[in-house]
Design a protein around this motif. Sequence first.
Motif, PDB file in Angstrom:
ATOM      1  N   GLY A   1       1.630  23.948  -5.506  1.00  0.00           N
ATOM      2  CA  GLY A   1       1.849  22.551  -5.855  1.00  0.00           C
ATOM      3  C   GLY A   1       0.751  21.652  -5.282  1.00  0.00           C
ATOM      4  O   GLY A   1      -0.375  22.095  -5.030  1.00  0.00           O
ATOM      5  N   PHE A   2       1.144  20.417  -5.027  1.00  0.00           N
ATOM      6  CA  PHE A   2       0.166  19.443  -4.521  1.00  0.00           C
ATOM      7  C   PHE A   2       0.885  18.506  -3.573  1.00  0.00           C
ATOM      8  O   PHE A   2       2.061  18.149  -3.784  1.00  0.00           O
ATOM      9  CB  PHE A   2      -0.448  18.641  -5.674  1.00  0.00           C
ATOM     10  N   ARG A   3       0.187  18.092  -2.513  1.00  0.00           N
ATOM     11  CA  ARG A   3       0.787  17.234  -1.496  1.00  0.00           C
ATOM     12  C   ARG A   3      -0.120  16.041  -1.226  1.00  0.00           C
ATOM     13  O   ARG A   3      -1.337  16.176  -1.112  1.00  0.00           O
ATOM     14  CB  ARG A   3       1.000  18.002  -0.202  1.00  0.00           C
ATOM     15  N   VAL A   4       0.497  14.876  -1.136  1.00  0.00           N
ATOM     16  CA  VAL A   4      -0.206  13.626  -0.774  1.00  0.00           C
ATOM     17  C   VAL A   4       0.496  13.053   0.452  1.00  0.00           C
ATOM     18  O   VAL A   4       1.702  12.813   0.421  1.00  0.00           O
ATOM     19  CB  VAL A   4      -0.183  12.610  -1.931  1.00  0.00           C
ATOM     20  N   SER A   5      -0.258  12.842   1.537  1.00  0.00           N
ATOM     21  CA  SER A   5       0.308  12.329   2.777  1.00  0.00           C
ATOM     22  C   SER A   5      -0.512  11.124   3.243  1.00  0.00           C
ATOM     23  O   SER A   5      -1.741  11.119   3.096  1.00  0.00           O
ATOM     24  CB  SER A   5       0.328  13.402   3.883  1.00  0.00           C
ATOM     25  N   ALA A   6       0.178  10.140   3.815  1.00  0.00           N
ATOM     26  CA  ALA A   6      -0.514   8.949   4.327  1.00  0.00           C
ATOM     27  C   ALA A   6       0.266   8.391   5.494  1.00  0.00           C
ATOM     28  O   ALA A   6       1.499   8.458   5.535  1.00  0.00           O
ATOM     29  CB  ALA A   6      -0.650   7.875   3.243  1.00  0.00           C
ATOM     30  N   VAL A   7      -0.462   7.870   6.478  1.00  0.00           N
ATOM     31  CA  VAL A   7       0.121   7.190   7.632  1.00  0.00           C
ATOM     32  C   VAL A   7      -0.579   5.848   7.779  1.00  0.00           C
ATOM     33  O   VAL A   7      -1.810   5.794   7.839  1.00  0.00           O
ATOM     34  CB  VAL A   7      -0.058   8.030   8.925  1.00  0.00           C
ATOM     35  N   ILE A   8       0.219   4.762   7.801  1.00  0.00           N
ATOM     36  CA  ILE A   8      -0.338   3.416   7.845  1.00  0.00           C
ATOM     37  C   ILE A   8       0.200   2.695   9.086  1.00  0.00           C
ATOM     38  O   ILE A   8       1.408   2.619   9.264  1.00  0.00           O
ATOM     39  CB  ILE A   8       0.039   2.630   6.588  1.00  0.00           C
ATOM     40  N   PRO A   9      -0.679   2.208   9.950  1.00  0.00           N
ATOM     41  CA  PRO A   9      -0.193   1.431  11.103  1.00  0.00           C
ATOM     42  C   PRO A   9       0.344   0.081  10.640  1.00  0.00           C
ATOM     43  O   PRO A   9      -0.124  -0.501   9.669  1.00  0.00           O
ATOM     44  CB  PRO A   9      -1.443   1.276  11.977  1.00  0.00           C
ATOM     45  N   GLU A  10       1.325  -0.437  11.371  1.00  0.00           N
ATOM     46  CA  GLU A  10       1.949  -1.706  10.978  1.00  0.00           C
ATOM     47  C   GLU A  10       1.103  -2.900  11.404  1.00  0.00           C
ATOM     48  O   GLU A  10       1.343  -4.014  10.927  1.00  0.00           O
ATOM     49  CB  GLU A  10       3.340  -1.809  11.571  1.00  0.00           C
TER      50      GLU A  10
ATOM     51  N   THR B   1       0.835  -1.208   0.000  1.00  0.00           N
ATOM     52  CA  THR B   1       0.000   0.000   0.000  1.00  0.00           C
ATOM     53  C   THR B   1       0.865   1.252   0.000  1.00  0.00           C
ATOM     54  O   THR B   1       0.596   2.217  -0.728  1.00  0.00           O
ATOM     55  CB  THR B   1      -0.928  -0.022   1.225  1.00  0.00           C
ATOM     56  N   ALA B   2       1.914   1.257   0.826  1.00  0.00           N
ATOM     57  CA  ALA B   2       2.804   2.429   0.858  1.00  0.00           C
ATOM     58  C   ALA B   2       3.461   2.647  -0.506  1.00  0.00           C
ATOM     59  O   ALA B   2       3.556   3.788  -0.998  1.00  0.00           O
ATOM     60  CB  ALA B   2       3.866   2.238   1.936  1.00  0.00           C
ATOM     61  N   PHE B   3       3.895   1.566  -1.128  1.00  0.00           N
ATOM     62  CA  PHE B   3       4.517   1.684  -2.450  1.00  0.00           C
ATOM     63  C   PHE B   3       3.524   2.235  -3.467  1.00  0.00           C
ATOM     64  O   PHE B   3       3.863   3.119  -4.269  1.00  0.00           O
ATOM     65  CB  PHE B   3       5.036   0.308  -2.890  1.00  0.00           C
ATOM     66  N   ARG B   4       2.285   1.715  -3.456  1.00  0.00           N
ATOM     67  CA  ARG B   4       1.293   2.157  -4.436  1.00  0.00           C
ATOM     68  C   ARG B   4       0.914   3.627  -4.239  1.00  0.00           C
ATOM     69  O   ARG B   4       0.639   4.335  -5.217  1.00  0.00           O
ATOM     70  CB  ARG B   4       0.041   1.283  -4.325  1.00  0.00           C
ATOM     71  N   VAL B   5       0.902   4.085  -2.992  1.00  0.00           N
ATOM     72  CA  VAL B   5       0.590   5.501  -2.750  1.00  0.00           C
ATOM     73  C   VAL B   5       1.656   6.386  -3.376  1.00  0.00           C
ATOM     74  O   VAL B   5       1.348   7.379  -4.075  1.00  0.00           O
ATOM     75  CB  VAL B   5       0.466   5.758  -1.234  1.00  0.00           C
TER      76      VAL B   5
ATOM     77  N   ARG C   1      -7.173   2.343  -0.238  1.00  0.00           N
ATOM     78  CA  ARG C   1      -6.116   1.430   0.206  1.00  0.00           C
ATOM     79  C   ARG C   1      -5.684   1.739   1.638  1.00  0.00           C
ATOM     80  O   ARG C   1      -5.542   0.834   2.472  1.00  0.00           O
ATOM     81  CB  ARG C   1      -4.894   1.551  -0.712  1.00  0.00           C
ATOM     82  N   VAL C   2      -5.461   3.010   1.920  1.00  0.00           N
ATOM     83  CA  VAL C   2      -4.940   3.388   3.241  1.00  0.00           C
ATOM     84  C   VAL C   2      -5.989   3.165   4.328  1.00  0.00           C
ATOM     85  O   VAL C   2      -5.695   2.599   5.392  1.00  0.00           O
ATOM     86  CB  VAL C   2      -4.461   4.854   3.205  1.00  0.00           C
ATOM     87  N   THR C   3      -7.203   3.623   4.094  1.00  0.00           N
ATOM     88  CA  THR C   3      -8.243   3.478   5.118  1.00  0.00           C
ATOM     89  C   THR C   3      -8.603   2.019   5.360  1.00  0.00           C
ATOM     90  O   THR C   3      -9.027   1.661   6.462  1.00  0.00           O
ATOM     91  CB  THR C   3      -9.504   4.258   4.715  1.00  0.00           C
ATOM     92  N   ALA C   4      -8.438   1.155   4.339  1.00  0.00           N
ATOM     93  CA  ALA C   4      -8.720  -0.266   4.533  1.00  0.00           C
ATOM     94  C   ALA C   4      -7.780  -0.894   5.555  1.00  0.00           C
ATOM     95  O   ALA C   4      -8.133  -1.875   6.206  1.00  0.00           O
ATOM     96  CB  ALA C   4      -8.621  -1.004   3.207  1.00  0.00           C
TER      97      ALA C   4
END
Length: 436
Positions: free
Chosen positions: A426-435, A344-348, A409-412
Motif C-alpha cells: 500500500g501507501f502511507r502518508v505521515s505528517a507532524v505539525i507543531p502548534e 494544513t492538517a485537513f488538506r494533508v 504545506r507542512v514544512t512551511a
Amino acid sequence: MTTTGEDHVPARGGPWWWARRRGAALDAALAAVSALECAVEGVPFARDAGIPVAAGVVFGLLAGSVLLVRRQWPIAVVLVAIAITPAQMGSLMAIVGLYTLAASELPRRIIGALAGMSLLGTLIVMFVRLKQDMARGDLDLGDWFVPFASITASLGLTAPPVLLGMYVGARRRLMESLRERADSLERELQLLAERAEERAEWARSEERTRIAREMHDVVAHRVSLMVVHAAALQAVARKDPEKAVRNAALVGDMGRQALTELREMLGVLRSGGSERRERAVSAAPLAAVGAAAAAAASRAAAEEGGPCLAELEELVGQSAAAGMAVDLSVEGEPRSCAAEVEQTAFRVVQEALTNVHKHAAGAKTRVRLAYRASEIAMQVENGPPPEGSSASSARLPSGGNGLVGMKERVTALGGVFVSGPTEAGGFRVSAVIPES
C-alpha cells in the motif's frame, strides 16, 4: 535618478595637464600678463644691476611665463616668485602662485612654509626699498612708518591669496566628498531597490504557488469524488435505479460544495487585490506592497473560509460514500488550534484520500489523527487495491503535484512530512505539525 558627482566630472578635453580648454586659455592669459609685467619691471632691474636692458627684459619674460605651469607645479611657481622678489618683479605671479598653492592638495606644512618664505621675502624687500626711498629723501616720515608699511604690504600681498586659496580648496574637497557620498547613497538605493524587487518577485512566486496549491486541494478532491460517483452511477444506472439516484444526488452535492469553496477562495483573492490597490494608492513602496499583500492574502486564506479538523469526519464520510473502505481514529483530547495548522492538517488528509481514489480505488484505508502535547500528527495508510479493481477505471488524471504540495504545506509550518510505499503493497502518508 539623482544627479551625482559622476555627472559633474569634467571630460579631459584640454591639452597636456589641463582638464578643460578654458582652463588652459586662462593660464595662458595670466602667464602672458605676468610675462609682460616682469618684462616691464626688468628694465629698471637691468639698469640697477648694470646689465643690458634686453637681458633684463628677456629675463622678465622667462620668469613671468612660469605662471603657465601653476596647476601642475605650483611649488615651482612660488619658488620662482620668491626668487625674483629682490628684483622687485613678479607681483602677479606671487599672488596667483600662492592662491594656487593654497588651493592644491599639498600638505599644509609645505603650504605654510612657502607662504612664510614669500611673506618674509616681501617684508625684507619692502623694508629695504622704503629705507632707500627715505634715505634719498623721497619720503619724509617717521621711523615707525617703515616697519609698519613693510609689514602691511607683505601681509596684504601674501595673506589674502593664501586664505582665499585655502577656502576654495576646502570648498572643492567638501563638494567632492558630498558627490562621493551622493554616489554611494545612489548605489545603495539601487541595491536596495534590486533587493526589494527580488523580494517582491519571490513574494509573487510564493503567492502563485499558494494559489495553485489551494486550487489543487479544493478541486482535485471534490472532482475526484464526483468522477468516482459518476462511474458508479454509470455502472448501476440500469441495475439499481434507486442507488443511481442517490449517487446522482451525491455528485450534485459535491459539485455545489466545490463551487462554494472556489467562490470563497476567489472572494479572498479579490479582497486581497483591492487591499493591494488601496495600499499602492497611498504611495507605499511597490516592493513592500507586493510582499505585504502576498503575506496578507496568505493569512486571509488561512483565516477566512478555510477548512478545520472538525470537518474531518465529514471528509472521511464523503470518501466512504464513494465506496472507499475508510476508518477514522482520533487519539488524544480534541482541541482547537491555529487556523493555519488545522487547515494544513485537513488538506494533508484530503489530498491523501484523493490519491487513494486515484491510484488505489477500493483499497482499505485508515486515517489516524493524534493530538499530542505541542503538536498534531496525522497518518493516512491504505492497503493494496483489491484484485480485479483498477485505479484507472475512473480515468482520473494525476499531475504529480499532490505529495509536493503536502510537503510544502507542512514544512512551511516547521513540521515533518514523510510518504512512501508500505511493505504490504500500500501507501502511507505521515505528517507532524507543531502548534506554534
